[in-house]
Write a protein that holds these residues in place. Structure first.
Motif, PDB file in Angstrom:
ATOM      1  N   VAL A  12     -28.436  33.644 -48.355  1.00 33.81           N
ATOM      2  CA  VAL A  12     -28.733  33.626 -49.789  1.00 33.81           C
ATOM      3  C   VAL A  12     -29.968  32.771 -50.111  1.00 33.81           C
ATOM      4  O   VAL A  12     -30.799  33.159 -50.939  1.00 33.81           O
ATOM      5  CB  VAL A  12     -27.515  33.105 -50.583  1.00 33.81           C
ATOM      6  N   PHE A  13     -30.111  31.629 -49.441  1.00 31.48           N
ATOM      7  CA  PHE A  13     -31.138  30.658 -49.808  1.00 31.48           C
ATOM      8  C   PHE A  13     -32.394  30.834 -48.950  1.00 31.48           C
ATOM      9  O   PHE A  13     -32.344  30.780 -47.719  1.00 31.48           O
ATOM     10  CB  PHE A  13     -30.595  29.234 -49.688  1.00 31.48           C
ATOM     11  N   SER A  14     -33.522  31.025 -49.630  1.00 29.65           N
ATOM     12  CA  SER A  14     -34.795  31.198 -48.929  1.00 29.65           C
ATOM     13  C   SER A  14     -35.291  29.891 -48.328  1.00 29.65           C
ATOM     14  O   SER A  14     -36.032  29.899 -47.341  1.00 29.65           O
ATOM     15  CB  SER A  14     -35.856  31.741 -49.896  1.00 29.65           C
ATOM     16  N   LEU A  15     -34.921  28.766 -48.941  1.00 25.31           N
ATOM     17  CA  LEU A  15     -35.323  27.454 -48.433  1.00 25.31           C
ATOM     18  C   LEU A  15     -34.228  26.450 -48.726  1.00 25.31           C
ATOM     19  O   LEU A  15     -33.753  26.348 -49.859  1.00 25.31           O
ATOM     20  CB  LEU A  15     -36.628  26.995 -49.089  1.00 25.31           C
ATOM     21  N   VAL A  16     -33.814  25.722 -47.697  1.00 26.55           N
ATOM     22  CA  VAL A  16     -32.900  24.590 -47.853  1.00 26.55           C
ATOM     23  C   VAL A  16     -33.696  23.337 -47.503  1.00 26.55           C
ATOM     24  O   VAL A  16     -34.029  23.108 -46.344  1.00 26.55           O
ATOM     25  CB  VAL A  16     -31.652  24.727 -46.958  1.00 26.55           C
ATOM     26  N   MET A  17     -34.016  22.562 -48.525  1.00 26.46           N
ATOM     27  CA  MET A  17     -34.796  21.343 -48.336  1.00 26.46           C
ATOM     28  C   MET A  17     -33.918  20.241 -47.755  1.00 26.46           C
ATOM     29  O   MET A  17     -32.685  20.283 -47.855  1.00 26.46           O
ATOM     30  CB  MET A  17     -35.400  20.898 -49.670  1.00 26.46           C
ATOM     31  N   ILE A  18     -34.548  19.243 -47.154  1.00 21.77           N
ATOM     32  CA  ILE A  18     -33.831  18.093 -46.596  1.00 21.77           C
ATOM     33  C   ILE A  18     -34.376  16.831 -47.262  1.00 21.77           C
ATOM     34  O   ILE A  18     -35.594  16.589 -47.242  1.00 21.77           O
ATOM     35  CB  ILE A  18     -34.005  18.016 -45.069  1.00 21.77           C
ATOM     36  N   ALA A  19     -33.497  16.042 -47.858  1.00 25.27           N
ATOM     37  CA  ALA A  19     -33.920  14.884 -48.659  1.00 25.27           C
ATOM     38  C   ALA A  19     -34.705  13.870 -47.834  1.00 25.27           C
ATOM     39  O   ALA A  19     -35.661  13.266 -48.324  1.00 25.27           O
ATOM     40  CB  ALA A  19     -32.701  14.222 -49.295  1.00 25.27           C
ATOM     41  N   GLU A  20     -34.304  13.671 -46.569  1.00 21.62           N
ATOM     42  CA  GLU A  20     -34.989  12.688 -45.726  1.00 21.62           C
ATOM     43  C   GLU A  20     -36.425  13.114 -45.412  1.00 21.62           C
ATOM     44  O   GLU A  20     -37.248  12.279 -45.030  1.00 21.62           O
ATOM     45  CB  GLU A  20     -34.222  12.474 -44.418  1.00 21.62           C
ATOM     46  N   TYR A  21     -36.729  14.388 -45.553  1.00 22.93           N
ATOM     47  CA  TYR A  21     -38.066  14.914 -45.303  1.00 22.93           C
ATOM     48  C   TYR A  21     -38.521  15.679 -46.554  1.00 22.93           C
ATOM     49  O   TYR A  21     -38.880  16.850 -46.498  1.00 22.93           O
ATOM     50  CB  TYR A  21     -38.054  15.810 -44.055  1.00 22.93           C
ATOM     51  N   PHE A  22     -38.482  14.953 -47.664  1.00 19.15           N
ATOM     52  CA  PHE A  22     -38.737  15.562 -48.967  1.00 19.15           C
ATOM     53  C   PHE A  22     -40.152  16.127 -49.055  1.00 19.15           C
ATOM     54  O   PHE A  22     -40.364  17.253 -49.508  1.00 19.15           O
ATOM     55  CB  PHE A  22     -38.499  14.531 -50.072  1.00 19.15           C
ATOM     56  N   ASP A  23     -41.146  15.342 -48.624  1.00 22.60           N
ATOM     57  CA  ASP A  23     -42.534  15.805 -48.720  1.00 22.60           C
ATOM     58  C   ASP A  23     -42.785  17.018 -47.826  1.00 22.60           C
ATOM     59  O   ASP A  23     -43.466  17.971 -48.228  1.00 22.60           O
ATOM     60  CB  ASP A  23     -43.499  14.678 -48.350  1.00 22.60           C
ATOM     61  N   GLU A  24     -42.249  16.982 -46.617  1.00 20.70           N
ATOM     62  CA  GLU A  24     -42.400  18.126 -45.721  1.00 20.70           C
ATOM     63  C   GLU A  24     -41.723  19.370 -46.314  1.00 20.70           C
ATOM     64  O   GLU A  24     -42.241  20.492 -46.203  1.00 20.70           O
ATOM     65  CB  GLU A  24     -41.812  17.812 -44.353  1.00 20.70           C
ATOM     66  N   SER A  25     -40.573  19.150 -46.958  1.00 21.93           N
ATOM     67  CA  SER A  25     -39.882  20.269 -47.609  1.00 21.93           C
ATOM     68  C   SER A  25     -40.725  20.844 -48.738  1.00 21.93           C
ATOM     69  O   SER A  25     -40.758  22.062 -48.950  1.00 21.93           O
ATOM     70  CB  SER A  25     -38.533  19.800 -48.158  1.00 21.93           C
ATOM     71  N   LEU A  26     -41.435  19.966 -49.466  1.00 22.45           N
ATOM     72  CA  LEU A  26     -42.294  20.433 -50.556  1.00 22.45           C
ATOM     73  C   LEU A  26     -43.467  21.259 -50.035  1.00 22.45           C
ATOM     74  O   LEU A  26     -43.927  22.186 -50.708  1.00 22.45           O
ATOM     75  CB  LEU A  26     -42.812  19.248 -51.371  1.00 22.45           C
ATOM     76  N   VAL A  27     -43.963  20.931 -48.856  1.00 22.57           N
ATOM     77  CA  VAL A  27     -45.028  21.743 -48.253  1.00 22.57           C
ATOM     78  C   VAL A  27     -44.520  23.165 -48.017  1.00 22.57           C
ATOM     79  O   VAL A  27     -45.201  24.154 -48.324  1.00 22.57           O
ATOM     80  CB  VAL A  27     -45.526  21.107 -46.943  1.00 22.57           C
ATOM     81  N   LEU A  28     -43.305  23.283 -47.475  1.00 21.35           N
ATOM     82  CA  LEU A  28     -42.720  24.608 -47.278  1.00 21.35           C
ATOM     83  C   LEU A  28     -42.510  25.317 -48.607  1.00 21.35           C
ATOM     84  O   LEU A  28     -42.755  26.526 -48.737  1.00 21.35           O
ATOM     85  CB  LEU A  28     -41.388  24.491 -46.532  1.00 21.35           C
ATOM     86  N   LEU A  29     -42.057  24.568 -49.602  1.00 21.65           N
ATOM     87  CA  LEU A  29     -41.845  25.141 -50.928  1.00 21.65           C
ATOM     88  C   LEU A  29     -43.153  25.675 -51.496  1.00 21.65           C
ATOM     89  O   LEU A  29     -43.205  26.779 -52.061  1.00 21.65           O
ATOM     90  CB  LEU A  29     -41.258  24.083 -51.867  1.00 21.65           C
ATOM     91  N   ARG A  30     -44.224  24.900 -51.348  1.00 21.25           N
ATOM     92  CA  ARG A  30     -45.527  25.301 -51.879  1.00 21.25           C
ATOM     93  C   ARG A  30     -45.993  26.616 -51.241  1.00 21.25           C
ATOM     94  O   ARG A  30     -46.489  27.514 -51.921  1.00 21.25           O
ATOM     95  CB  ARG A  30     -46.560  24.205 -51.620  1.00 21.25           C
ATOM     96  N   HIS A  31     -45.834  26.735 -49.939  1.00 23.57           N
ATOM     97  CA  HIS A  31     -46.231  27.960 -49.250  1.00 23.57           C
ATOM     98  C   HIS A  31     -45.336  29.136 -49.634  1.00 23.57           C
ATOM     99  O   HIS A  31     -45.807  30.259 -49.784  1.00 23.57           O
ATOM    100  CB  HIS A  31     -46.204  27.747 -47.740  1.00 23.57           C
ATOM    101  N   LEU A  32     -44.038  28.862 -49.792  1.00 17.22           N
ATOM    102  CA  LEU A  32     -43.099  29.926 -50.154  1.00 17.22           C
ATOM    103  C   LEU A  32     -43.413  30.507 -51.529  1.00 17.22           C
ATOM    104  O   LEU A  32     -43.359  31.728 -51.735  1.00 17.22           O
ATOM    105  CB  LEU A  32     -41.661  29.379 -50.130  1.00 17.22           C
ATOM    106  N   LEU A  33     -43.760  29.627 -52.479  1.00 14.64           N
ATOM    107  CA  LEU A  33     -43.955  30.049 -53.865  1.00 14.64           C
ATOM    108  C   LEU A  33     -45.419  30.237 -54.248  1.00 14.64           C
ATOM    109  O   LEU A  33     -45.714  30.614 -55.382  1.00 14.64           O
ATOM    110  CB  LEU A  33     -43.307  29.019 -54.811  1.00 14.64           C
ATOM    111  N   ASN A  34     -46.328  29.932 -53.308  1.00 11.01           N
ATOM    112  CA  ASN A  34     -47.761  30.025 -53.572  1.00 11.01           C
ATOM    113  C   ASN A  34     -48.176  29.108 -54.730  1.00 11.01           C
ATOM    114  O   ASN A  34     -48.920  29.502 -55.626  1.00 11.01           O
ATOM    115  CB  ASN A  34     -48.180  31.472 -53.872  1.00 11.01           C
ATOM    116  N   TRP A  35     -47.678  27.884 -54.707  1.00 11.98           N
ATOM    117  CA  TRP A  35     -47.981  26.912 -55.745  1.00 11.98           C
ATOM    118  C   TRP A  35     -49.159  26.033 -55.326  1.00 11.98           C
ATOM    119  O   TRP A  35     -49.580  26.033 -54.167  1.00 11.98           O
ATOM    120  CB  TRP A  35     -46.760  26.037 -56.030  1.00 11.98           C
ATOM    121  N   ASP A  36     -49.669  25.261 -56.293  1.00 13.54           N
ATOM    122  CA  ASP A  36     -50.781  24.347 -56.061  1.00 13.54           C
ATOM    123  C   ASP A  36     -50.277  22.930 -55.830  1.00 13.54           C
ATOM    124  O   ASP A  36     -49.093  22.628 -56.021  1.00 13.54           O
ATOM    125  CB  ASP A  36     -51.720  24.340 -57.277  1.00 13.54           C
TER     126      ASP A  36
END
Length: 469
Positions: A222-246
């Motif tokens: 169901v979930f396209s991305l499961v972020m991990i709190a201990e690696y919040f910034d790295e998770s945001l990089v994946l989020l940015r690429h997934l959503l094509n954000w700036d």
């Protein structure tokens, strides 16, 4: 002049305009590009691919999810998209811990692009509400530190914790079944909280490996991305690429944190007991932590490291601009003068910290910049109210501009009826809904925080005690 020259001049002008428009984060993107990030190599016309704006973020408890929610709220306002918000009787959550239904959504925030407030996940009901191309995202935290945070935060609120002598985490973990009542109100904070939030059975025995594995597979589907709190910034990089954000879209400030004095370190023995007691949560974390690093590896560790560095540099610049050229000092809730920035505390025994903006912020700042700084550090409860007000105004304006034949709302307004029984009287518990992700029914019964929904929404107002993330 030949048509070819005219075409080249137009291309040059368009390119310069694009670079000027994206100047705030041009250096960040170009540095990442020079590292040959796979995500950027796949975008031959960088900046022209639209951002993905349909996002359902399951806000789990004590996992840095309030920080993520603030990020999504600001993205929605900046990009003029609609956030689904709770009806007034649900306060700032979707009548948690009841299983989510669109009846809990304020009708003037429908149809939404983003949903991010606390809920108990119900995939079928969310699919009725959200666009078909919605991407589902959530966040997990290491089970030991998460449970320690839950125990500290809800120690005077969750009865399973409150009845433990001297508020001792060691005593609870030594004999958890002595204090824990699976059918009790707010028992979801005391065992497998993430599993419950995801719609699963928090009380399924640890020996039922088949259930845990099946549930995990469904979450991953169901979930396209499961972020991990201990690696919040790295998770945001994946989020940015997934959503094509700036870059601007993923800047944040940590919110809803406890003071260092409110936290305690865990011995290996305590951590092991926490994992055993929260066995499904532990299995989920281990799986998705490994999955996160596989995704980061596919993106390229050098690329990720560079993006993380540039993200942190941009955040520091933003923080210094908002706080008078220096990094902000964390303040206790009592020290924060601006009530719009004062975080809510579940009890006097928990110290929650936040930020206070400088009193002279308006000097040399545009009103737009002041608003950005204010909302960057605004706690969940206050921001939810502010966002609801602004979306109601937008709804009314759009309603007035519609032609007569289109003036009707896409959904009939939900009638909210407040129960009239005395304050101390409580409604009888109702069985928990089937686990929306796994399709299995929870063995525990969860007494609803409000009344029952049957055509009209019959709700009791939430007390301020539940206004925590």
């Amino acid at each position: 002049m030949s048509q070819k020259k005219i075409f080249l001049i137009c291309v040059a002008i368009s390119t310069v305009s694009l670079l000027l428009h994206h100047g705030g984060h041009l250096s960040w993107t170009m540095e990442a590009f020079h590292l040959s990030c796979p995500g950027l190599r796949s975008l031959p016309l960088w900046g022209l691919k639209p951002k993905h704006t349909n996002v359902a973020f399951l806000k789990t408890h004590k996992t840095a999810s309030s920080t993520m929610q603030n990020l999504l709220f600001r993205f929605a306002e900046r990009n003029n998209v609609t956030v689904a918000l709770p009806v007034q009787a649900c306060s700032h959550q979707f009548c948690y811990p009841r299983s989510f239904t669109p009846h809990f959504v304020h009708p003037h925030t429908i149809p939404p692009n983003i949903i991010t407030s606390h809920m108990r996940f119900n995939k079928a009901e969310l699919q009725r509400l959200m666009p078909n191309d919605t991407l589902y995202i959530t966040i997990l935290r290491e089970p030991g530190s998460m449970f320690e945070s839950l125990f500290s935060y809800y120690n005077q609120y969750c009865q399973s914790f409150k009845r433990v002598p001297n508020g001792s985490l060691e005593a609870f973990l030594e004999e958890p079944w002595r204090y824990y009542r699976p059918d009790e109100k707010d028992s979801m904070y005391a065992r497998n909280t993430v599993t419950f939030d995801l719609g699963g059975d928090k009380d399924r025995p640890a020996t039922d490996v088949t259930y845990a594995q099946t549930f995990l597979v469904e979450v991953e589907r169901v979930f396209s991305l499961v972020m991990i709190a201990e690696y919040f910034d790295e998770s945001l990089v994946l989020l940015r690429h997934l959503l094509n954000w700036d870059l601007d879209d993923i800047l944040y400030v940590k919110l809803n944190m406890r003071t260092t004095n409110s936290k305690r370190s865990l011995t290996p023995g305590l951590s092991s007991k926490i994992r055993a007691w929260n066995s499904i949560d532990a299995r989920l974390y281990d799986h998705f932590n490994a999955s996160l690093w596989r995704q980061l590896s596919a993106l390229g560790h050098a690329c990720v490291a560079r993006e993380v560095r540039l993200l942190r540099q941009a955040q520091e610049r933003l923080m210094r601009s908002c706080f008078g050229g220096r990094m902000p000092l964390l303040r206790s809730a009592e020290q924060i003068k601006n009530k719009d920035l004062r975080p809510w505390k579940p009890s006097g025994k928990v110290d929650i910290v936040g930020y206070d903006l400088p009193v002279n912020l308006s000097r040399g700042f545009s009103s737009q910049a002041q608003e950005l700084c204010l909302k960057l550090v605004m706690p969940e409860v206050q921001y939810t109210r502010v966002l609801l007000r602004s979306q109601l105004l937008r709804y009314r304006r759009s309603y007035q501009l519609r032609p007569p034949q289109q003036s009707r709302s896409p959904q009939q307004p939900i009638r909210t009826v407040l129960l009239r029984h005395p304050q101390g009287q409580r409604s009888q518990p109702t069985p928990a809904a089937p686990g929306p992700v796994s399709g299995t029914r929870s063995t525990s019964t969860t007494k609803p925080a409000e009344g029952a929904v049957d055509g009209t929404t019959k709700l009791r107002p939430k007390t301020s005690q539940n206004e925590a993330s």
